[in-house]
Design an enzyme around this catalytic site. Structure first.
Site, mmCIF file in Angstrom:
data_model
loop_
_atom_site.group_PDB
_atom_site.id
_atom_site.type_symbol
_atom_site.label_atom_id
_atom_site.label_comp_id
_atom_site.label_asym_id
_atom_site.label_seq_id
_atom_site.Cartn_x
_atom_site.Cartn_y
_atom_site.Cartn_z
ATOM 1 N N SER A 5 -7.297 4.041 0.842
ATOM 2 C CA SER A 5 -6.686 5.359 1.064
ATOM 3 C C SER A 5 -5.784 5.706 -0.107
ATOM 4 O O SER A 5 -4.767 5.051 -0.353
ATOM 5 C CB SER A 5 -5.870 5.351 2.353
ATOM 6 O OG SER A 5 -4.923 6.402 2.314
ATOM 7 N N HIS A 30 -10.955 6.917 0.442
ATOM 8 C CA HIS A 30 -10.478 7.643 1.622
ATOM 9 C C HIS A 30 -9.421 8.659 1.187
ATOM 10 O O HIS A 30 -8.390 8.301 0.615
ATOM 11 C CB HIS A 30 -9.891 6.616 2.598
ATOM 12 C CG HIS A 30 -9.500 7.166 3.922
ATOM 13 N ND1 HIS A 30 -10.379 7.296 4.972
ATOM 14 C CD2 HIS A 30 -8.302 7.610 4.388
ATOM 15 C CE1 HIS A 30 -9.756 7.792 6.022
ATOM 16 N NE2 HIS A 30 -8.482 7.990 5.698
ATOM 17 N N ASP A 32 -6.844 11.459 2.406
ATOM 18 C CA ASP A 32 -6.106 11.933 3.577
ATOM 19 C C ASP A 32 -5.571 13.335 3.323
ATOM 20 O O ASP A 32 -4.685 13.522 2.489
ATOM 21 C CB ASP A 32 -4.943 10.979 3.880
ATOM 22 C CG ASP A 32 -5.435 9.670 4.459
ATOM 23 O OD1 ASP A 32 -6.066 9.716 5.537
ATOM 24 O OD2 ASP A 32 -5.210 8.616 3.837
ATOM 25 N N MET A 34 -3.542 16.420 4.741
ATOM 26 C CA MET A 34 -2.542 16.719 5.781
ATOM 27 C C MET A 34 -1.941 18.096 5.526
ATOM 28 O O MET A 34 -1.618 18.432 4.386
ATOM 29 C CB MET A 34 -1.432 15.679 5.734
ATOM 30 C CG MET A 34 -1.930 14.251 5.868
ATOM 31 S SD MET A 34 -0.561 13.111 5.739
ATOM 32 C CE MET A 34 -1.423 11.551 5.931
ATOM 33 N N HIS A 63 -10.684 12.602 5.211
ATOM 34 C CA HIS A 63 -10.090 12.565 6.549
ATOM 35 C C HIS A 63 -9.198 13.802 6.709
ATOM 36 O O HIS A 63 -8.095 13.855 6.171
ATOM 37 C CB HIS A 63 -9.290 11.255 6.676
ATOM 38 C CG HIS A 63 -8.581 11.094 7.973
ATOM 39 N ND1 HIS A 63 -7.622 10.130 8.188
ATOM 40 C CD2 HIS A 63 -8.688 11.770 9.147
ATOM 41 C CE1 HIS A 63 -7.169 10.210 9.425
ATOM 42 N NE2 HIS A 63 -7.788 11.209 10.029
ATOM 43 N N MET A 65 -6.723 15.995 8.462
ATOM 44 C CA MET A 65 -5.682 16.054 9.499
ATOM 45 C C MET A 65 -5.070 17.448 9.397
ATOM 46 O O MET A 65 -3.907 17.620 9.021
ATOM 47 C CB MET A 65 -4.644 14.949 9.267
ATOM 48 C CG MET A 65 -5.172 13.564 9.608
ATOM 49 S SD MET A 65 -4.178 12.244 8.874
ATOM 50 C CE MET A 65 -4.965 12.162 7.269
ATOM 51 N N MET A 134 -8.150 5.555 14.776
ATOM 52 C CA MET A 134 -6.819 5.496 14.163
ATOM 53 C C MET A 134 -6.034 4.348 14.809
ATOM 54 O O MET A 134 -5.890 4.294 16.032
ATOM 55 C CB MET A 134 -6.055 6.805 14.401
ATOM 56 C CG MET A 134 -6.634 8.037 13.702
ATOM 57 S SD MET A 134 -6.702 7.927 11.915
ATOM 58 C CE MET A 134 -4.986 7.659 11.493
ATOM 59 N N ASP A 172 -8.483 2.934 10.641
ATOM 60 C CA ASP A 172 -7.536 3.506 9.679
ATOM 61 C C ASP A 172 -6.101 3.357 10.168
ATOM 62 O O ASP A 172 -5.737 3.902 11.211
ATOM 63 C CB ASP A 172 -7.902 4.992 9.510
ATOM 64 C CG ASP A 172 -7.050 5.714 8.480
ATOM 65 O OD1 ASP A 172 -6.284 5.049 7.765
ATOM 66 O OD2 ASP A 172 -7.175 6.956 8.401
HETATM 67 C C1 DX5 Z 1 -2.537 8.018 8.103
HETATM 68 C C2 DX5 Z 1 -3.738 8.029 7.218
HETATM 69 C C3 DX5 Z 1 -4.133 6.711 6.688
HETATM 70 C C4 DX5 Z 1 -3.088 6.031 5.833
HETATM 71 C C5 DX5 Z 1 -3.366 4.576 5.829
HETATM 72 O O1 DX5 Z 1 -2.391 9.285 8.659
HETATM 73 O O2 DX5 Z 1 -4.849 8.558 7.913
HETATM 74 O O3 DX5 Z 1 -5.365 6.808 5.986
HETATM 75 O O4 DX5 Z 1 -3.053 6.503 4.522
HETATM 76 O O5 DX5 Z 1 -2.340 3.953 5.162
HETATM 77 P P1 DX5 Z 1 -1.906 2.467 5.497
HETATM 78 O O6 DX5 Z 1 -3.067 1.592 5.180
HETATM 79 O O7 DX5 Z 1 -0.745 2.246 4.578
HETATM 80 O O8 DX5 Z 1 -1.519 2.420 6.948
HETATM 81 ZN ZN ZN Z 2 -6.811 8.419 6.921
#
Ligand code: DX5
Ligand code: ZN
Length: 214
Positions: A5, A30, A32, A34, A63, A65, A134, A172
């Protein structure tokens, strides 16, 4: 399979991080996304993804969000996403949004938060390529792994086997070298790890160590 990620990567030197991921041949990257609305944090959007695309041929595991992901699917497809995963509660018409992702020839994923049951999979699992379980509440890297995710992984695995499907299970949140094996043993196909890979500038060493466990 491994999907680092990018959230925890060194954003002042992404070229270096990509060089390592290319050389160490990770399976996915990956991303993320947001929006500060669905989750209490803001990361980056399709413009950044597009800039990163020329740095690698590795599949972009995106991903989302974000609320109303249907409004951004085309942007992420154009930016170079290969897998697009959404959270069911962010869209009013889940089947329509999953179909939209597939209409571009992309892989569609459905994410389950720690408090979500498997019910939503009942009428959707045939239409998706991947279930993202998750193991933290979405929004931040570096959180602690929530143990109930392990039972959820094996429950989803049973459902996939029962229906004779090839759906992948991605997990994740909070995955480190120390717990990677139990997550795999529970039935995970793809491990996401952010802080477990990029923290302390030991990206290459960590990827190598994860690959040994895999
Ligand atoms: C959280 C993300 C994850 C996050 C994982 O909302 O979806 O992908 O970046 O990070 P670690 O491995 O540090 O928990
Ligand atoms: Zn993620």
């Amino acid at each position: 399979m491994l999907s680092p990620s990018l959230l925890s990567a060194d954003f002042t030197n992404l070229e270096k991080e990509f060089k390592i991921m290319n050389e160490e041949k990770v399976d996915f990257i990956h991303l993320d996304i947001m929006d500060g609305n669905y989750v209490p944090n803001i990361s980056y959007g399709p413009g950044v993804v597009k800039k990163l695309r020329p740095l690698t041929d590795i599949l972009f595991d995106t991903h989302l969000m974000i609320e109303r992901p249907e409004n951004f699917i085309e942007d992420f497809v154009e930016a170079g996403s290969d897998i697009i995963t959404i959270h069911p509660s962010t869209t009013k018409h889940l089947d329509r949004t999953l179909s939209l992702i597939k209409s571009y020839g992309k892989k569609a994923g459905l994410a389950l938060n720690p408090g979500d049951s498997l019910d939503i999979l009942d009428y959707n699992i045939e239409n998706i390529d991947l279930v993202l379980i998750m193991s933290v509440n979405p929004g931040f890297g570096g959180q602690k792994f929530i143990p109930s995710a392990l039972r959820k992984i094996s429950d989803v695995k049973k459902l996939i086997e029962k229906r004779n499907l090839k759906t992948l299970i991605e997990v994740d949140g909070g995955i480190k070298l120390g717990n990677a094996k139990e997550v795999l043993d529970a039935g995970a196909d793809i491990l996401v790890s952010g802080s477990g890979i990029f923290e302390k500038g030991r990206t290459r060493e960590n990827i190598k160590a994860f690959k040994e466990i895999l």
